[in-house]
Structures are given as C-alpha cells and as structure tokens.
Design a protein around this motif. Sequence first.
Motif, mmCIF file in Angstrom:
data_model
loop_
_atom_site.group_PDB
_atom_site.id
_atom_site.type_symbol
_atom_site.label_atom_id
_atom_site.label_comp_id
_atom_site.label_asym_id
_atom_site.label_seq_id
_atom_site.Cartn_x
_atom_site.Cartn_y
_atom_site.Cartn_z
ATOM 1 N N LYS A 3 0.541 -0.977 -0.350
ATOM 2 C CA LYS A 3 0.151 0.112 0.074
ATOM 3 C C LYS A 3 1.020 0.820 -0.465
ATOM 4 C CE LYS A 3 -4.548 -1.778 1.063
ATOM 5 N NZ LYS A 3 -5.015 -1.443 -1.242
ATOM 6 N N ASN A 4 2.424 1.200 0.506
ATOM 7 C CA ASN A 4 2.994 2.359 -0.046
ATOM 8 C C ASN A 4 3.369 2.508 -1.690
ATOM 9 O OD1 ASN A 4 2.647 2.672 2.425
ATOM 10 N ND2 ASN A 4 4.727 1.857 3.392
ATOM 11 N N ASN A 56 -3.747 4.024 -6.314
ATOM 12 C CA ASN A 56 -2.618 4.163 -5.934
ATOM 13 C C ASN A 56 -1.793 5.142 -7.243
ATOM 14 O OD1 ASN A 56 -3.152 3.886 -3.457
ATOM 15 N ND2 ASN A 56 -1.265 2.765 -2.911
ATOM 16 N N ASN A 105 -0.275 9.632 2.090
ATOM 17 C CA ASN A 105 0.510 8.878 2.514
ATOM 18 C C ASN A 105 1.943 8.949 3.052
ATOM 19 O OD1 ASN A 105 2.346 5.898 3.731
ATOM 20 N ND2 ASN A 105 1.398 5.293 1.959
ATOM 21 N N ASN A 107 4.356 7.297 4.036
ATOM 22 C CA ASN A 107 5.537 6.325 3.993
ATOM 23 C C ASN A 107 5.625 6.280 2.442
ATOM 24 O OD1 ASN A 107 6.119 6.429 7.122
ATOM 25 N ND2 ASN A 107 4.435 5.263 6.874
ATOM 26 N N ALA A 108 4.940 6.779 1.596
ATOM 27 C CA ALA A 108 4.938 6.552 0.268
ATOM 28 C C ALA A 108 6.185 6.632 -0.231
ATOM 29 C CB ALA A 108 3.996 7.073 -0.503
#
Length: 359
Positions: A3-4, A56, A105, A107-108
């Motif tokens: 998800k990152n 994303n 996010n 942390n992406a």
Amino acid sequence: MNKNYYAVLMAGGVGSRFWPVSTTNNPKQFHDMLGTGDTLIQKTFSRLNKFIPTENILILTNERYNDLVLEQLPKVKQKQVVLEPAMRNTAPCILYAALKIQKMNPNAVMIVAPSDHWIEDEKAFENDVKACFDKCEKEEVLCTLGIQPSYPNTGFGYIEFEKDGNEGLKKVAQFREKPNLETAKEFLAQGNFLWNAGIFMWGVHTIVNAFKEYQPAQFQLFNEGISSYNTPDEQNFIAENYPKAENISIDYAILEHSKSIYTLPATFDWNDLGTWGALYEKLDKDEDENAVVNGQTLLEDAKGNMIRTRKGKIVVVDGLEDYIVVDKDDVLLIYPKSKEQDIKKVRGQVQDEFGDQYA
C-alpha cells in the motif's frame, strides 16, 4: 500489494514527431501505435498495476486530455487524474503530485514514469522498480532506471555512474546532455554510461525535501496549497498558482544538484517510441524489411518502409525505399525515414498553412 507503492504516469506530452497520428488533441500515448489492441497509456497502466494498487496510480496530464484518460483507463477515478492548467515542464508537476501523495501517505515511495514507452519484459521491469523502492524506503536517495546503450544514440541524455564494481544500484556521478556522435561513442567505450529513460523512484519525503533544499521558491509556491490538496478546494488553488511556477525540468531542478542519486541498469528491453523510426525498430518486418501497422499491403520493389493506416485499408506501394507512409483521416504523410526528425517542423508548417485541426 504494498500500500506504500505509488505511481505517477506522465501523460501530458504531444508527441509531435508522430504526426499525423499524434496530434495536439489526441497525442500518441492515447493511440495503439503498434497495433496490439492497447494504447500506450493502457499498456503502461497495466504494467504498473501488476504491483501498484489501482487507487495509488495518478495520471499527470493536461486539462484537455482529462476525458481521454478516463475513457481509456476505466479503473481510474477522477481524483486520480492530476490536471495541469499550464505547461511548465516536469519539475512543477512532479512536486505537485509528490505533495498530494505525501498528504495521502507520508510513508509512500513513488515511481515517475512516462506513459508512452514500450517495455516487453514486464516482470523484469517490476523487479527493477522494487529493487529501487527497497533502496528508497531505507535511505534518503533518489533512484533512476538507466538503459544499457546498444549504439551511440545522440537523441538521449546519458547517466554517468561511478565505476565501483558493485552489482545492482550504482552511484550516479553526473547526468550528461544529449551528446554529438563522437562523444556518444566515447561514452559507450568507457562502459559506465546509460541512457536516461526518465524513469525515477524516490520516497515522497526525500523528493519533497530535495525541492525544499534546491528549489525553495517552487516548494513554497506549492506547499502553500497543502490544506487544499485532495479536497474540493484543490482545483481553485492550482488554477491560480500553477501558472506562476517556473518552467523547469526535474533534471535541472533537482537531479543536477543532488549528491544522493543511484541508477540501476535496467534488465528489460526498452524503447522510448519517440519517432516513427523507433516504432519501425520494434515492429515485425516482411522479407524486404517493410513494417506495416493495421493496413493490408500489396508491395512491389518496396524496401525498409514504415506503413501505417486505419485497420483494413489496402495500401499499394511500388518503387519506394526507406519511407514513412502514414494515412490518417484528412492527412497523408509520405516522408523519408532519414528526415524523420523534421516531421515536428512539418507539422508546424501544416498547422500554419491549413489550420490547427490538422496538427
């Protein structure tokens, strides 16, 4: 899927060297250039979507292509289409997209990739991108995929990396401008030069910090809109402020300044499909080296030609060698392959002479 992982697809270019198929209103990324059944942007989206979640993936494009994007990429929602109200090169739009992603996010890690390149070994591409993502998650670095040069190309910029003997990612010494032929030959002889494909990976915090350090005015301009990003207020802020951004590429804005850039020599086949000649190289050919997309042909004494028409159209050619023949709607182009770089200029002449609808 991780998800990152995020992607930004660059889909705002006009592709003027692919005229008359590629036009201002319908550029090459929205065409099935190789006759495969998928447009270039559809192929690129699918390639990234194998390891990056659908939601994303952002599409960065000009306002005029919004409907084309949504029509060709039905998985994409309107909020994923990042619209530029003015042409300002690559740095402003990358910063804008990075700030939007960082707000979603922190942390992406993100990849910035052109939407109109051709990559055949998609698993190798995925592995290379993930190797760069791993590096970017652990360290404050910027990464790029470099292409092993197969000949001294003068149409690409080059990445010079440090000769340290290590496998995998290599420290970038410097980015080099498009060279002349002699310089390109020297690059290949030295063995530590790669073609710059314009495929970048980094953590969002790393690229945002790089803008803060090397492009403070640009950073301040876009950072003032943080509260509006990913909300209904975003459009108004961008419409007012985006045209104020400096017109500058990511290469000049960030990459030429940063001392923490790494490149990974790509393990996949790559073609930037920048010209009819580049497309010709990727297509299957007949025994006389003619490449045909869509049409049905009757060829006599015809060699080395690139022929593209609408599906099913019959094309008869006799006595033609090394030409580009493209038939599209109201325009027929018959042009020497040796002069393909001039097609961009011809497009402008047609526009001046006959009107914008043909360009």
